[in-house]
Structures are given as structure tokens and as C-alpha cells.
Design an enzyme around this catalytic site. Structure first.
Site, PDB file in Angstrom:
ATOM      1  N   ASP A  44      -8.140  -0.214   6.755  1.00  0.00           N
ATOM      2  CA  ASP A  44      -8.205  -1.501   7.438  1.00  0.00           C
ATOM      3  C   ASP A  44      -6.841  -1.886   7.995  1.00  0.00           C
ATOM      4  O   ASP A  44      -6.706  -2.910   8.643  1.00  0.00           O
ATOM      5  CB  ASP A  44      -8.676  -2.593   6.472  1.00  0.00           C
ATOM      6  CG  ASP A  44     -10.160  -2.499   6.167  1.00  0.00           C
ATOM      7  OD1 ASP A  44     -10.943  -2.338   7.114  1.00  0.00           O
ATOM      8  OD2 ASP A  44     -10.529  -2.559   4.980  1.00  0.00           O
TER       9      ASP A  44
ATOM     10  N   LYS B 235       0.789  -1.230   0.000  1.00  0.00           N
ATOM     11  CA  LYS B 235       0.000   0.000   0.000  1.00  0.00           C
ATOM     12  C   LYS B 235       0.823   1.283   0.000  1.00  0.00           C
ATOM     13  O   LYS B 235       0.330   2.335  -0.416  1.00  0.00           O
ATOM     14  CB  LYS B 235      -0.934   0.004   1.213  1.00  0.00           C
ATOM     15  CG  LYS B 235      -2.121  -0.953   1.096  1.00  0.00           C
ATOM     16  CD  LYS B 235      -3.198  -0.370   0.207  1.00  0.00           C
ATOM     17  CE  LYS B 235      -4.481  -1.175   0.276  1.00  0.00           C
ATOM     18  NZ  LYS B 235      -5.573  -0.555  -0.485  1.00  0.00           N
TER      19      LYS B 235
END
Length: 395
Positions: free
Chosen positions: A119, A72
Site C-alpha cells: 500500500d 516498514k
């Protein structure tokens, strides 16, 4: 496992402009200027390929990305850098990590705070990128998030907390806090009126695809025939599929999108086939925490809707299977530490190839002994306690 075979219209989505060759090269060029950059391994698993009955299987191991244990950081760093670069008027070869961290640039920009909901992995990537670029970060996590994921974000100097909200409501909270405080929202999903930064995040993810193209070429390998891509809101899957379409055109691999059955918004949207997005609401209790997102990213859907071949809605058992296949290899294959979300693609692939009840799906996808399959392990053991629990469990 439930599945939907997509009846594709095969248009040229406008969203492919975020994943074309120019975008890939631009993002890669910037990422290569970040200290510590290195391409993550593309690992061949011949023994597992033989066991599953395909010709070749490659897994891209993103646990080794920038020391963040997940991919990410590519999206967060590129989006933050693009926002800063536009404020500074930096373009082309001037647009580097070093230029953004120059004291004169930092003085011109002043104090900046970036905010996001996550998350786990996206928020960690934003917190890391903000720290590296001399900015602040505020991160909101949904209820049920592992303490380890919160601790990893706090360790990067961000302000962070676990809320009592589900993922999509945490996104709305981050957006509201950004408006109230003058913070910049760096969110990895798009909605009408909020599309530029999510488009940059998708562009950032294309560095991963660019590395794959180079690694296959350097090894003298043919392109894969099949792609298994896990999805939450779909930004990662859309970025990789879009890059593959722009690179390989009509030879683009058959692409399967894998989601948790507790948060299968893309599967539901595809199955409905009514031109509307179909979110999942309420509790989303899959252990695939990074994929527990109830509302599709509009930009990603613009690619996945017309271009993906199949959508798979999978129970946690498939993620656990993938974790064990990669973490406890047989036949001399190297071990890959892959977390719950990272192993979903391999687990789904194994299910499709080995379960008797999925024979029709195998036939429709053309999965057989000639297939060359690519999966991407998007995270390592980001919840180490659960990872060890799964690995030690019997099959």
C-alpha cells in the site's frame, strides 16, 4: 466505531517465538549496524493525556525511521538480510550490514531481485533495503494508491507500478511474478506455505518494541497499562503485542487493535469466533491506505486472536481526529506529523475516551485517570496533500 471484546484463552502461542527477547535483540543488533540507524523518539504528551483524561500518553514517532517516513523498513531490511545471510552462512556477530555488502559476498550471491506488493510504506522499505544491499526490487501497488507513494518507491531505484487490483490481489500478482521470474517474494503477510519470510518481517518490527522497552526504562517509567495498535494484515500489531507479552508477561498492557471499517478483517475474524479467518473483499476505500488489507496474516492472527483484548473497527473520522490531535497540539506538547494510518491509534483512543456512547467500552477496558497509554505513529505524511487537507479542516 464498532468494537468486539475478545474472550481470550490466554495460551502461549507458538508464534511468540518470533517476538521473544532473543528475536528482539537479534534484530536490533543487525539494525544498529545499518548506516544512519537511530532509535525513533518516544514522545510524552502530557497535555493531550490531561485532555483525554488519562495519566500518561506516549507516542512512538516512526516518521523518523531511516529517512523513510515510516517504520516498514525495519521488516523489509531484516527479511532481506536474513535471506541473504542464510545463503552466505553468516551467523551471530558476523551477521552485519557490512558483511552483507562486502564485495566478496555480493559476488557470491550474484544478481538478486526481490518482489513485493504494498500500500506504500512496505514497498518503500523493501525498495530501500534492496538498494542499500545492492539488489533489485519490483513493487506492485493496488489501485487508488497515491502518486506520491509510487514516486517515493521509484526514487529508490525500484521498478514499480500502480495496478488495477485491490491489495490482496496485488499480493497474489507479486507472488506469481516471483515464481515466473525467479524473484524472491518479500511479503509482509503470511499464508499456508509462505511463512518464513513473513516471520522474519515480524521479527524486524520487534526492533521498534525493543527501543520502547529501553526508552521507558531509561526514563524510569512504569510500563503502559494500555496499547492501541493499528492493523492491516496484523503483522505489525502481532509483532508489538508479542514482544510486549514476552517482556511483561501477566503485566502486558490491555491491547486494542484498530482497523479501518472498510478493511476490518481482524475485527470480523474475532467477532465470528469460529476458528476461521474472515477476509474483506472488493473495494476498500478508507484513506488509511496502509491499513486497507482484506486478508489477515496467519502468523499475526496466531498472536492477536488469543491475546488481544479488543478489536475496533473505525471510520476515517477517527484517523483524521488523531492526525489533528498530534499535528496541532495544545498545552505545550510537541507536534507529531502522523499520517492517516499512523494516527489511527490515537484517534481511536480519543474516541473511546470521549464519546458518550462508548462508556461501556471504556469501563470494560479499564481506561481511566490512572491509565498509561502507548500508541505508535507508524508513518508521517506519506500523502502530503491529504495530510494538509485533514490538518486544515475544522474539527
Amino acid at each position: 466505531m464498532n468494537y468486539y471484546i475478545n474472550h481470550k484463552s490466554q495460551p502461549k502461542p507458538a508464534a511468540l517465538s518470533h517476538t521473544d527477547a532473543q528475536s528482539v535483540q537479534r534484530a536490533m543488533r543487525f539494525h544498529q549496524t545499518i548506516p544512519g540507524y537511530a532509535p525513533t523518539p518516544l514522545v510524552a504528551l502530557p497535555a493531550l493525556a490531561r485532555e483525554l483524561g488519562v495519566a500518561k500518553l506516549w507516542v512512538k514517532d516512526e516518521s523518523q525511521r531511516f529517512g523513510l517516513n515510516a517504520f516498514k523498513g525495519l521488516g523489509g531490511s531484516w527479511a532481506i538480510a536474513r535471506w541473504m545471510g542464510e545463503k552466505l552462512g553468516l551467523e551471530g556477530e558476523q551477521f552485519t550490514f557490512q558483511a552483507l555488502t562486502d564485495p566478496k559476498a555480493r559476488e557470491k550471491l550474484g544478481e538478486i531481485t526481490f518482489v513485493t506488493a504494498t500500500d506504500g510504506n512496505h514497498g518503500r522499505g523493501v525498495a530501500w533495503a534492496a538498494r542499500e544491499l545492492g539488489c533489485r526490487a519490483v513493487v506492485y501497488l493496488p489501485k487508488g494508491s497515491a502518486q506520491e507513494r509510487l514516486d517515493n518507491i521509484l526514487a529508490l531505484g525500484a521498478q514499480a507500478e500502480i495496478t488495477d487490483l485491490n491489495y490482496d490481489d496485488a499480493v497474489r500478482l507479486a507472488a506469481r511474478k516471483g515464481e515466473e521470474n525467479g524473484w524472491v517474494l518479500i511479503q509482509d503477510t503470511a499464508w499456508p506455505g509462505y511463512e518464513q519470510i513473513p516471520a522474519w518481517i515480524m521479527e524486524g518490527y520487534t526492533t521498534l518494541a525493543g527501543e520502547i522497552f529501553e526508552q521507558l526504562a531509561q526514563a524510569g517509567e512504569e510500563p503502559p497499562t494500555h496499547l492501541f495498535l493499528q492493523a492491516g494484515v496484523g503483522s505489525f500489531a502481532g509483532a508489538v503485542l508479542g514482544s510486549a507479552l514476552c517482556r511483561w508477561g501477566k503485566d502486558c498492557p490491555v491491547t486494542c487493535i484498530v482497523e479501518p471499517d472498510q478493511a476490518d478483517c481482524l475485527y470480523r475474524t474475532a467477532r465470528a469466533a469460529d476458528g476461521k479467518l474472515h477476509p474483506v473483499t472488493g473495494e476498500m476505500n478508507s484513506m488509511m491506505a496502509g491499513l486497507c488489507c482484506g486478508e489477515p496474516c496467519t502468523l499475526a492472527w496466531d498472536i492477536l486472536g488469543p491475546c488481544a483484548d479488543a478489536f475496533l473497527s473505525c471510520s476515517d473520522d477517527y484517523a483524521a481526529l488523531g492526525m489533528r490531535l498530534l499535528g496541532r497540539p495544545r498545552g505545550g506538547d510537541p507536534a507529531i506529523v502522523s499520517g492517516e494510518s499512523g494516527a489511527a491509534g490515537v484517534g481511536a483512543l480519543a474516541g473511546v475516551l470521549q464519546e458518550e456512547g462508548l462508556h461501556d467500552l471504556r469501563w470494560t477496558l479499564g481506561l481511566d485517570e490512572r491509565s498509561r497509554v502507548l500508541c505508535i505513529s507508524t508513518e508521517g505524511d506519506t500523502d502530503r496533500a491529504n495530510y494538509q487537507k485533514i490538518l486544515q479542516a475544522s474539527k
